[in-house]
Motif scaffolding. Structure first.
Motif, short mmCIF file in Angstrom:
data_model
loop_
_atom_site.label_atom_id
_atom_site.label_comp_id
_atom_site.label_asym_id
_atom_site.label_seq_id
_atom_site.Cartn_x
_atom_site.Cartn_y
_atom_site.Cartn_z
N ARG A 174 9.65 -30.46 -64.97
CA ARG A 174 8.97 -31.69 -64.56
C ARG A 174 7.75 -31.37 -63.72
O ARG A 174 7.79 -30.52 -62.84
CB ARG A 174 9.91 -32.59 -63.77
CG ARG A 174 10.98 -33.15 -64.64
CD ARG A 174 11.82 -34.14 -63.88
NE ARG A 174 12.91 -34.55 -64.76
CZ ARG A 174 13.23 -35.79 -64.97
NH1 ARG A 174 12.59 -36.74 -64.35
NH2 ARG A 174 14.19 -36.09 -65.78
N ARG A 175 6.70 -32.08 -63.98
CA ARG A 175 5.47 -31.85 -63.23
C ARG A 175 5.53 -32.60 -61.91
O ARG A 175 5.99 -33.72 -61.83
CB ARG A 175 4.27 -32.35 -64.02
CG ARG A 175 4.01 -31.52 -65.24
CD ARG A 175 2.72 -31.95 -65.86
NE ARG A 175 2.15 -30.76 -66.47
CZ ARG A 175 0.87 -30.54 -66.60
NH1 ARG A 175 0.02 -31.44 -66.20
NH2 ARG A 175 0.44 -29.44 -67.15
N THR A 176 5.02 -31.95 -60.90
CA THR A 176 4.91 -32.59 -59.59
C THR A 176 3.44 -32.73 -59.27
O THR A 176 2.60 -32.05 -59.84
CB THR A 176 5.61 -31.76 -58.50
OG1 THR A 176 5.00 -30.47 -58.46
CG2 THR A 176 7.09 -31.61 -58.79
N SER A 177 3.13 -33.60 -58.36
CA SER A 177 1.74 -33.77 -58.00
C SER A 177 1.25 -32.54 -57.25
O SER A 177 2.02 -31.85 -56.57
CB SER A 177 1.55 -35.02 -57.14
OG SER A 177 2.28 -34.86 -55.95
N ALA A 178 -0.01 -32.26 -57.36
CA ALA A 178 -0.60 -31.10 -56.70
C ALA A 178 -0.58 -31.32 -55.19
O ALA A 178 -0.81 -32.43 -54.71
CB ALA A 178 -2.02 -30.89 -57.17
N PRO A 179 -0.28 -30.27 -54.44
CA PRO A 179 -0.28 -30.44 -52.99
C PRO A 179 -1.68 -30.76 -52.48
O PRO A 179 -2.68 -30.29 -53.02
CB PRO A 179 0.20 -29.08 -52.46
CG PRO A 179 -0.07 -28.12 -53.57
CD PRO A 179 0.01 -28.91 -54.84
N ALA A 180 -1.73 -31.56 -51.43
CA ALA A 180 -3.02 -31.94 -50.86
C ALA A 180 -3.66 -30.72 -50.22
O ALA A 180 -3.02 -30.00 -49.44
CB ALA A 180 -2.83 -33.04 -49.84
#
Length: 86
Positions: free
Chosen positions: A54-60
């Motif tokens: 599953r893809r997660t959002s890129a860290p800020a």
């Protein structure tokens, strides 16, 4: 003008190749019925992914100010030894 005659064989070969590719590729794709394609897409979207993919959002990312700050080595804050007169 005669010097350009050496281009004629390569131009003929290029035209023949383009003609052959356009003729050979016209029916080779195998069209799929629109309803079948929509059904396949729906199944692919609804399919559950394995837990590890599953893809997660890129860290800020930290926003850089463009100023490099060097840490002082071995200097205690406030004793003035971090600054040297040059």
């Amino acid at each position: 003008m005669e010097i350009l005659l050496w281009l004629v064989p390569s131009a003929v070969v290029a035209v023949v190749a383009m003609t052959w590719v356009s003729w050979a590729g016209r029916d080779g794709r195998g069209e799929v019925d629109r309803d079948v394609a929509v059904e396949r897409l729906g199944r692919a979207i609804a399919k559950e992914l394995p837990a590890g993919t599953r893809r997660t959002s890129a860290p800020a990312r930290d926003r850089s100010t463009g100023i490099a700050v060097r840490p002082s080595h071995g200097a205690a804050p406030g004793d003035g030894s971090a600054r040297r007169a040059s």
